[in-house]
Design a protein around this motif. Structure first.
Motif, mmCIF file in Angstrom:
data_model
loop_
_atom_site.group_PDB
_atom_site.id
_atom_site.type_symbol
_atom_site.label_atom_id
_atom_site.label_comp_id
_atom_site.label_asym_id
_atom_site.label_seq_id
_atom_site.Cartn_x
_atom_site.Cartn_y
_atom_site.Cartn_z
ATOM 1 N N UNK A 21 35.756 61.929 59.878
ATOM 2 C CA UNK A 21 34.614 61.785 58.946
ATOM 3 C C UNK A 21 34.264 60.310 58.791
ATOM 4 N N UNK A 22 34.402 59.556 59.886
ATOM 5 C CA UNK A 22 34.157 58.114 59.818
ATOM 6 C C UNK A 22 32.742 57.783 59.357
ATOM 7 N N UNK A 23 31.742 58.580 59.771
ATOM 8 C CA UNK A 23 30.363 58.282 59.375
ATOM 9 C C UNK A 23 30.236 58.239 57.859
ATOM 10 N N UNK A 24 30.829 59.209 57.192
ATOM 11 C CA UNK A 24 30.757 59.236 55.726
ATOM 12 C C UNK A 24 31.554 58.092 55.105
ATOM 13 N N UNK A 25 32.721 57.801 55.696
ATOM 14 C CA UNK A 25 33.553 56.740 55.134
ATOM 15 C C UNK A 25 32.896 55.374 55.319
ATOM 16 N N UNK A 26 32.312 55.146 56.490
ATOM 17 C CA UNK A 26 31.683 53.845 56.735
ATOM 18 C C UNK A 26 30.472 53.609 55.846
ATOM 19 N N UNK A 27 29.859 54.676 55.389
ATOM 20 C CA UNK A 27 28.758 54.526 54.440
ATOM 21 C C UNK A 27 29.249 53.975 53.109
ATOM 22 N N UNK A 28 30.558 54.066 52.865
ATOM 23 C CA UNK A 28 31.141 53.574 51.615
ATOM 24 C C UNK A 28 31.817 52.225 51.793
ATOM 25 N N UNK A 29 31.751 51.678 53.002
ATOM 26 C CA UNK A 29 32.455 50.446 53.322
ATOM 27 C C UNK A 29 31.833 49.249 52.613
ATOM 28 N N UNK A 30 32.660 48.303 52.217
ATOM 29 C CA UNK A 30 32.198 47.072 51.588
ATOM 30 C C UNK A 30 32.133 45.948 52.607
#
Length: 746
Positions: free
Chosen positions: A315-324
């Protein structure tokens, strides 16, 4: 012309307005803070190590966590992360756990008090029942969680001053179940170790936690995925990690226990599914594929880390959307990983006596000195030694501050829920497959905690092959309770055959009693020196045999004795390592009640060493006297499995005895976590004999013997089934109960 010009002017204005609106939207978006992210870690036993893999990916992808809610193993992993530990540190901590040991409450035998080592030599089972409030009390769980509690305490010691869990580097909540109302109990403050310990108190496996009058067990029963708890902490979205055990295939659910387990698992799954149904489009759901790793596969726990990481990468796409951005994430990470305080200097030690009658005994065992840095390893070792006395449900510790602002350690022992009066029993059946069989039922009673230093009264009753009754009173005293005074008296009666060349020529009924007053000192948990004054009597009556043999005899015993004992064996049933050496000398005097003057020197040695599953135990016995007293209690016997195998039990009887033996055994079964019934394949080689006169003793006269046998360490006692043969062609088959290490000298 005018209309055309007006149209272009309006179009230009629209473009300017749209551009301004877009710029304003971008400015507004830039001004908005990033979303607050809540991490929900579910329960699943050993499968919970997958949470570590998820945390590794979150850190790699620079995803911050602003709040954590966990249940059971999720509370452990989540609590460690919230307290400031990195995923690598958490994985190292989980990898360092000896899961076989942590599921064993018992203190390692070498470190238990010498008094406890005395009692485990009796032919009784380890299982105890007690009497409380006039009713029988049984152990309510397989594991009390003593070692687990100490492990958690050590991990969270650096955050011991935190009261509100909001003051941790990451705000934290964990869920337990109030079993009285079957409702969730959410911990947001208090003792962090206690809260997490309650959250993972699986019913029937770990003991429940008694807190503020409530009985708390594993939170997974009512809320295995606490999404609602995380949302109540003010987060904008949640990352949920589900490591719950899937339901078993219906064809495998074929026992009452499995049906009950399936029902509970089904109810937990229904509640989890209901919680997952509330997930929104911005939330992230992760369910690792853990294959054959079950909730109880703790020895494989770290195998779940990699699947956890793979599930997060899915689910990297969703996680990277939360990346700082890197600079913002580093600032967050620095705050989350802020330094954990080291071991503080201790200014006082307090042992709480609110829940124990033997707080002074615990205080005597702890060597913590004021003014020194806290040595958690030594403190845990001291606590383990005290816990080995066997009369506590738990002994815990925590950092505390007194009214003067000094920092110290508070230790809290909690007495056993079985009460002061406890019982053990053991049933033995022996058969030589030649028509000689017998049984032995042994009952032991102890009345414990009769003084703050651990005085106790013990009584022993034997019925069967040896009819016996004995009682003693153990009174420790001195500054550290390492001196003791023990008055004791015992009676025993048995049938002693008189055998010549394998043929019974007589049988005597021998009755003996012996009273003594012993005083001694335990120099450590492995070394004891004692002295005693004793008096007793032997009476032998011929039941079967030639009238030419004596019909009866009566011998009085009286004298003084000294005894030196070293005991570091890890087990007396099937030892794996350690040494037990006992040396005794008795001087019998007419002036002290003996029917004559005599002496007796005895020694017993068992030395075990292991390599892998293989163990070699070497040792022997000797009983020698230059001035024989002639009483039955001063003689020694040989015969039986590993005591000159091939001969009948106690077949050889004499004033002098020497036995040398070596026993090799290999463990056949894997060591289990909760249920463990060790099985062994063994062989022995022995040499020994008995003589009447000291001058006749010669190693050249030793009779050789060997055996092969199968051993099982059953809950009711060790069982051996085997075959023995002497070098002069005597042989016997054996089915017998008994430890490989027997007390004293046969």
């Amino acid at each position: 012309m005018i209309s055309h010009f007006s149209f272009h002017r309006r179009k230009t204005r629209w473009r300017i307005a749209a551009t301004a609106l877009a710029l304003a939207s971008c400015a507004l978006a830039a001004a908005q803070p990033p979303p607050r992210i809540g991490l929900v870690l579910g329960g699943g036993g050993a499968r919970g190590a997958a949470h570590i893999g998820v945390l590794q990916v979150l850190e790699r992808e620079r995803v911050p966590v602003h709040a954590i809610a966990g249940t059971s193993i999720g509370a452990v992993i989540g609590g460690l992360y919230a307290a400031g530990h990195s995923p690598g540190e958490i994985e190292a901590a989980v990898s360092s756990i000896d899961w076989v040991d942590i599921f064993r409450d018992d203190t390692a035998r070498p470190d238990t008090p010498m008094r406890q080592k005395e009692t485990d030599l009796g032919n009784v089972a380890n299982f105890e029942v007690g009497i409380t409030n006039g009713q029988l009390a049984y152990p309510s769980t397989l594991v009390r969680g003593q070692k687990l509690g100490l492990f958690l305490r050590k991990q969270f010691l650096g955050r011991s001053k935190v009261d509100s869990f909001d003051d941790l580097p990451i705000p934290f909540r964990c869920v337990a179940t109030d079993i009285g109302e079957v409702r969730p109990r959410v911990f947001s403050s208090g003792d962090l170790e206690l809260a997490i310990r309650a959250s993972m108190a699986v019913p029937g496996a770990f003991a429940p936690v008694n807190h503020e009058g409530k009985i708390l067990v594993d939170g997974g029963i009512v809320n295995n995925l606490p999404l609602d708890v995380a949302r109540a902490m003010g987060v904008d979205l949640v990352i949920v990690v589900d490591v719950g055990q899937p339901l078993a295939p219906p064809e495998t659910v074929d026992s009452t226990f499995e049906i009950l387990l399936q029902m509970v698992s089904g109810l937990m799954r229904d509640r989890s599914d209901a919680a997952l149904a509330t997930l929104g489009p911005g939330d992230v759901f992760i369910r690792p594929d853990l294959g054959e790793i079950s909730s109880v596969s703790f020895v494989r726990a770290t195998d779940a880390v990699a699947p956890g990481a793979r599930a997060a990468e899915a689910v990297l796409d969703k996680l990277r959307a939360l990346s700082l951005p890197e600079d913002q994430y580093l600032a967050w990470r620095e705050a989350q990983h802020r330094a954990i305080s080291g071991n503080p200097r201790v200014e006082f030690l307090k042992v709480d006596d609110a829940h124990s009658r033997t707080a002074e005994f615990v205080r005597d065992r702890i060597g913590l000195q004021a003014g020194e840095p806290l040595d958690t390893k030594q403190l845990e070792s001291d606590i383990a030694g005290a816990f080995g006395r066997g009369t506590y449900d738990s002994i815990s510790y925590r950092l505390a501050t007194d009214e003067h602002g000094r920092q110290g350690v508070e230790v809290t022992p909690v007495d056993s829920s079985l009460g002061q009066l406890v019982f053990r029993a053991g049933l033995q059946i022996n058969d030589d497959f030649e028509g000689t069989d017998d049984y032995q039922l042994n009952l032991e009673t102890r009345l414990t905690d009769l003084s703050s230093k651990g005085a106790e009264w013990r009584a022993f009753l034997g019925i069967g092959r040896v009819a016996s009754i004995a009682t003693d009173f153990y009174l420790p005293f001195g500054e550290r309770g390492n001196w003791f005074l023990t008055p004791e008296i015992g009676y025993a009666a048995l049938n002693q055959p008189l055998i010549v060349d394998g043929i019974d020529i007589a049988q005597y009924r021998v009755e003996s009693w012996l009273g003594s007053l012993r005083v001694g000192r335990d120099f450590s948990d492995r070394l004891r020196l004692s002295a005693a004054v004793m008096q007793g009597e032997d009476r032998a009556v011929r039941q079967i045999g030639s009238p030419d043999l004596p019909e009866r005899s009566l011998d009085d015993i009286g004298g003084i004795g000294v005894n030196l004992l070293w005991d570091s064996l890890d087990n007396v049933r099937f030892p794996r390592r350690g040494l037990r050496a006992e040396i005794g000398y008795n001087d019998y005097r007419e002036s002290l009640g003996a029917h004559g003057n005599g002496d007796l020197f005895r020694i017993a040695i068992d030395d075990a060493m292991s390599f892998g599953r293989n163990t070699l135990m070497l040792g022997g016995r000797a009983s020698l006297t230059k001035r024989p007293l002639g009483a039955f209690q001063t003689t020694a016997s040989l015969g039986g499995l590993t005591f000159l195998s091939g001969l009948r039990d106690r077949e050889l009887l004499g004033n002098q005895m020497v036995l040398l033996r070596g026993i090799y055994y290999r463990r056949l079964s894997q060591q289990g976590l909760l249920f463990d019934v060790p099985t062994y394949l063994a062989a022995s080689l022995e040499g020994g004999n008995v003589w009447m006169d000291y001058e006749d003793v010669s190693l050249n006269d030793l009779r050789g013997a060997a055996s092969v046998f199968f051993g099982v360490d059953l809950p009711i006692g060790p069982l051996q089934i085997g075959y023995g043969r002497t070098f002069d062609d005597r042989d016997a088959f054996y089915l017998t109960f008994g430890s490989l290490v027997l007390p004293r000298y046969r």
